[in-house]
Every structure is written in C-alpha cells, then in structure tokens.
Write an enzyme that holds these catalytic residues in place. Sequence first.
Site, short mmCIF file in Angstrom:
data_model
loop_
_atom_site.label_atom_id
_atom_site.label_comp_id
_atom_site.label_asym_id
_atom_site.label_seq_id
_atom_site.Cartn_x
_atom_site.Cartn_y
_atom_site.Cartn_z
N ASN A 29 0.84 -1.21 0.00
CA ASN A 29 0.00 0.00 0.00
C ASN A 29 0.87 1.25 0.00
O ASN A 29 0.53 2.23 -0.67
CB ASN A 29 -0.96 -0.01 1.19
N MET A 105 1.19 -2.42 12.37
CA MET A 105 0.57 -3.45 13.20
C MET A 105 0.46 -3.08 14.67
O MET A 105 0.39 -3.96 15.53
CB MET A 105 1.33 -4.77 13.03
N ARG A 106 0.46 -1.79 14.95
CA ARG A 106 0.32 -1.37 16.35
C ARG A 106 -0.89 -0.46 16.48
O ARG A 106 -1.20 0.28 15.56
CB ARG A 106 1.54 -0.56 16.80
N LEU A 108 -2.26 2.77 17.87
CA LEU A 108 -1.73 4.04 18.39
C LEU A 108 -2.53 4.45 19.63
O LEU A 108 -3.74 4.24 19.70
CB LEU A 108 -1.84 5.12 17.30
N ASN A 122 -6.28 5.17 7.64
CA ASN A 122 -5.89 3.75 7.71
C ASN A 122 -6.63 3.00 6.61
O ASN A 122 -7.70 3.41 6.17
CB ASN A 122 -6.27 3.16 9.07
N HIS A 124 -8.09 -0.90 5.75
CA HIS A 124 -8.40 -2.17 6.43
C HIS A 124 -9.05 -3.11 5.41
O HIS A 124 -9.95 -2.71 4.67
CB HIS A 124 -9.36 -1.90 7.60
N ASP A 160 -10.08 0.44 14.31
CA ASP A 160 -10.80 0.37 13.02
C ASP A 160 -12.22 0.93 13.13
O ASP A 160 -13.14 0.43 12.48
CB ASP A 160 -10.82 -1.08 12.49
C1 GRF Z 1 -3.17 -4.72 4.04
O1 GRF Z 1 -4.02 -5.79 3.81
C2 GRF Z 1 -3.86 -3.62 4.83
O2 GRF Z 1 -5.20 -3.50 4.50
C3 GRF Z 1 -3.70 -4.12 6.24
O3 GRF Z 1 -2.40 -4.67 6.29
C4 GRF Z 1 -2.03 -5.11 4.99
C5 GRF Z 1 -0.75 -4.41 4.63
O4 GRF Z 1 -0.24 -4.84 3.40
N1 GRF Z 1 -3.93 -3.04 7.18
P1 GRF Z 1 0.96 -4.05 2.73
O5 GRF Z 1 2.09 -4.04 3.76
O6 GRF Z 1 0.49 -2.67 2.40
O7 GRF Z 1 1.33 -4.83 1.51
#
Ligand code: GRF
Length: 215
Positions: A29, A105-106, A108, A122, A124, A160
Amino acid sequence: MSAALFAAPVPYVPLPARIAVLLSGRGSNFEALAAACAAGRLPAEICLVVSDRSDAQGLSRARERGLFAAGLSAKELGGKAGLEARISELLAERRADLICLAGFMRILSPEFVSRFPYRILNIHPSLLPSFPGLHAQEQAVNYGVRWSGVTVHFVDSGTDTGPIIDQRAVPVLGGDDADSLSARILPMEHGAYVDALAKVLKGGWRIEGRAVVFP
Ligand code: GRF
C-alpha cells in the site's frame, strides 16, 4: 442539516501535501501511494516512512525510492510511549501534514491519535464495521459472508472505528481461503487508498455525526 463537527478547507492542506507512511511489513500500500505521488496522480509527496520493524520490506522499498525511511524499535525506545514520542518528533521534523497507516501493526494510543484529528488515515481489508482487528480476511471467510472488501477510514481512538472515507466490495467465492481472498482484496486496496487520499486532500468535505460528507 446538522452542524458539521469538522469542515475541511479547500485544499485540505497546502499542496503538495507532505505524507508520512507508517508500516510494519510488505509495504504494497505504501508502494501504491508512493507511485501515485511520483506519477503526479496525487498532489503529494511522501516525506517520511516509519516502521516499527527494521526488517520491514516496506522500508527497503522506501529506501529504493530514495525516501526518508526510519526503522524504530519500541524495545530500544523504552516501549510504546517512547516509540510514539520518536514518531512524533520525526513527524514534526519532516513537517508531515497527514499520516497514512499502511499495514502498521500497532494500535496508536488515544493520546497520540488525539493530536492528529482527521489527519491519520488507515486502510483495512474488510467492509467495516465487519471484521475489525487482525486477520480480517480469515474472519470473513470463517463467517461465510458473500462479500467483503476494503475500507479507508480516518483513525480515531478505537480499533478500526473511525469515520469511513471510502469502501469497495469484493466477492467471497466458494473455496476461498484467507490467502485467496486477501489476494483478491489487495489490488482493490491500492486503488482505494490512492483515491481516498486524493478526495481527502481536495478538501471541502465535512464530518457529520460519524459520516464523512463529500461535496
Ligand atoms: C493490508 O491488507 C492492509 O489493509 C492491512 O495490512 C495489509 C498491509 O499490506 N492493514 P501491505 O504491507 O500494504 O502490503
């Protein structure tokens, strides 16, 4: 019409916007956002990439693009508070206007989030409010829904739960597992994140209740 809780100016921030990306892993992303900036499809530049994992592929991708990239260790910084303090310093030093979480992955802290109202986005991999938190694609397959998808939202102090900027639906097919569904959702994420950020940067939107209302 009810009074808006927040009204974004036009443009939302001075352009080109300075975007910080926070990530923990692969960084696809991030790559989509960076490519859109580089190609002039977003009136923005990535001024900072931060990872809480120094081995994150996303950090290497950022460095390959010549971007300012920092790998931070919560352990070395004295835990979550220390990590967030260092991130705050970097955001100020790099004069970031907006923060895009991209597989960070945290969670905040509410203190951190409250310093950046409607400034943190964000992405999701589900149609929120269904399947928040970890393993959203696996949750969707296990639940047996026929449609899942992607949500881009502002970050508030919940997990989320913030106001939704955009959503795109993706079918769940017979025989799908978490991996096959993730592979179908991911390309949709990349387009949705770029388009959502473009809409946010344009400004002129407002927050009513918990809805983001675009002009
Ligand atoms: C994605 O599926 C995003 O929606 C989720 O974590 C994943 C990250 O993928 N929050 P990348 O690191 O952007 O490839």
